[in-house]
Write an enzyme that holds these catalytic residues in place. Structure first.
Site, PDB file in Angstrom:
ATOM      1  N   ASP A   1       2.962   5.126  -7.530  1.00  0.00           N
ATOM      2  CA  ASP A   1       2.764   5.247  -6.080  1.00  0.00           C
ATOM      3  C   ASP A   1       2.994   6.680  -5.607  1.00  0.00           C
ATOM      4  OD1 ASP A   1       2.538   2.564  -6.379  1.00  0.00           O
ATOM      5  OD2 ASP A   1       4.408   2.063  -5.361  1.00  0.00           O
TER       6      ASP A   1
ATOM      7  N   TYR B   1      10.272  -7.990  -8.834  1.00  0.00           N
ATOM      8  CA  TYR B   1       9.801  -6.762  -9.495  1.00  0.00           C
ATOM      9  C   TYR B   1      10.818  -6.284 -10.534  1.00  0.00           C
ATOM     10  CZ  TYR B   1       7.960  -2.028  -9.948  1.00  0.00           C
ATOM     11  OH  TYR B   1       7.439  -0.868 -10.445  1.00  0.00           O
TER      12      TYR B   1
ATOM     13  N   LEU C   1       0.821  -1.215   0.000  1.00  0.00           N
ATOM     14  CA  LEU C   1       0.000   0.000   0.000  1.00  0.00           C
ATOM     15  C   LEU C   1       0.855   1.266   0.000  1.00  0.00           C
ATOM     16  CD1 LEU C   1      -2.826  -1.188   2.395  1.00  0.00           C
ATOM     17  CD2 LEU C   1      -2.787  -1.211  -0.096  1.00  0.00           C
TER      18      LEU C   1
HETATM   19  C1  GLA Z   1       4.938  -1.082  -7.036  1.00  0.00           C
HETATM   20  C2  GLA Z   1       5.695   0.040  -7.736  1.00  0.00           C
HETATM   21  C3  GLA Z   1       4.787   0.795  -8.700  1.00  0.00           C
HETATM   22  C4  GLA Z   1       4.042  -0.162  -9.636  1.00  0.00           C
HETATM   23  C5  GLA Z   1       3.407  -1.309  -8.856  1.00  0.00           C
HETATM   24  C6  GLA Z   1       2.835  -2.370  -9.755  1.00  0.00           C
HETATM   25  O1  GLA Z   1       3.970  -0.561  -6.182  1.00  0.00           O
HETATM   26  O2  GLA Z   1       6.245   0.941  -6.807  1.00  0.00           O
HETATM   27  O3  GLA Z   1       5.547   1.733  -9.434  1.00  0.00           O
HETATM   28  O4  GLA Z   1       4.888  -0.635 -10.647  1.00  0.00           O
HETATM   29  O5  GLA Z   1       4.331  -1.947  -7.987  1.00  0.00           O
HETATM   30  O6  GLA Z   1       1.790  -1.870 -10.518  1.00  0.00           O
END
Ligand code: GLA
Length: 360
Positions: free
Chosen positions: A161, A210, A114
């Protein structure tokens, strides 16, 4: 302990920034694509004063941890890396940031997907802007925050985010084109609201997984001869790619299209279907789900009053978001949590956030 108890004087300024939950458009932002986040009630508060001894001093109330660093010192780890990162990106942009006392307190859970880190970065930058009267706007705040995260926390993140924490509110959905930064404030679909439940599985593998997904997408875009996967409109084009790049690219292209469909104006049922399709795509094509998230999403999707549900954030653990009938959110969240915990997990309801909304 308060700012005064830690630093022996009162703070000179304070700022807050919220966490976020993304309703649709996952793993699209670093592909120059489209996202639909909203702010959550949980937020981070940063208090500041000038430090008199030439060192930065950071204190986290949640972790009860104090970190001191000389201005010239190497990057610290943990919560301090985000704050130090914000100071450093401002220094590099030509602003001279003096040594500071920084006190952080947050109700955004960590490791739940979050954006506790974006909330910390945006609150820190807002507080510094206020303290030094810096001429930077909210979009620049988000951009500096993203730079801090990439260069000082080591996550090759997109800008969703930080833009959500800097620009979204809890009453609307923020549509953002992450390439142009064009944005629109959208209402929630008619008579709906959200439920967010933490799966209880922290997303520990998130950073490596990621960064790997991001590299896979860049490779797929190269193979297809486009600047970013956002430039592919028809998902059929991705079929020419080898495994797993075909599926990674198909997720991004179909996910971008799902977000754009929402812009046409959709019913709650249709929005929910798009969320369900997003989860299936993240699970099967993008492979960022885990069994706990699949179980939680399945329970949510079967519950009356829920229009749709999906994992939210980077995946590999963290939380699920559902679009639900307005007024039924508490009953739905309670019922779903019970079923989920009966399946052997230990989840937690994050939205509706009874504590925060009652206090507000
Ligand atoms: C994380 C990253 C965002 C986005 C999401 C996946 O929260 O910080 O930039 O890539 O994952 O949508």
């Amino acid at each position: 302990m308060s700012f005064q108890q830690i630093f022996g004087k009162l703070s000179e300024t304070q700022a807050i920034a919220p966490g976020r939950v993304n309703l649709l458009g996952e793993h699209t932002d670093y592909n120059d694509g489209f996202v639909l986040p909203t702010a959550i009630p949980q937020h981070t508060t940063v208090q500041l004063s000038f430090s008199d001894d030439g060192e930065h001093h950071f204190y986290s109330e949640n972790l009860q941890e104090r970190v001191s660093i000389l201005e010239s010192h190497h990057t610290p780890s943990g919560f301090a890396s985000y704050i130090f990162g914000c100071i450093e990106v401002l220094n590099k942009a030509g602003y001279t940031i003096p040594s500071l006392n920084v006190y952080v307190q947050s109700s955004v859970p960590m490791g739940s997907g979050l954006s506790s880190s974006a909330a910390l970065e945006v609150a820190t930058l807002r507080a510094i802007r206020q303290l030094l009267d810096l001429p930077i706007d909210d979009v620049e705040i988000a951009q500096f925050a993203q730079q801090a995260e990439i260069h000082y926390a080591g996550v090759q993140c997109g800008i969703m985010d930080q833009m959500a924490s800097s620009l979204a509110d809890t009453q609307h959905i923020l549509f953002l084109d992450t390439r142009t930064l064009e944005r629109r404030v959208l209402p929630f679909p008619n008579k709906t609201t959200i439920v967010v439940i933490d799966s209880g599985v922290p997303h520990t593998l998130a950073t490596s997984g990621y960064n790997q997904r991001r590299a896979e997408c860049e490779h797929a875009a190269n193979l297809l001869g486009v600047k970013a996967l956002r430039d592919i409109i028809d998902a059929k084009v991705t079929e020419t790619l080898p495994e797993p790049f075909n599926r990674r690219a198909r997720h991004v292209v179909t996910e971008d299209n799902r977000v754009l469909e929402v812009l046409q104006g959709v019913t709650p049922e249709h929005f929910g279907e798009l969320m369900n399709a997003s989860h299936a795509s993240l699970r099967d094509d993008y492979e960022v789900s885990v069994p706990a998230l699949d179980t939680l999403v399945e329970i949510l999707q079967k519950t009356p009053g829920v229009f749709g549900a999906r994992l939210t954030g980077a995946g590999f653990g963290g939380s699920c978001v559902a679009l639900v009938a307005l007024g039924e959110e508490k009953a739905i969240a309670t019922q779903v949590l019970q079923q989920y915990n009966n399946a052997g997990y230990k989840g937690q309801i994050l939205v509706p956030d009874v504590e925060v909304s009652d206090a507000a």
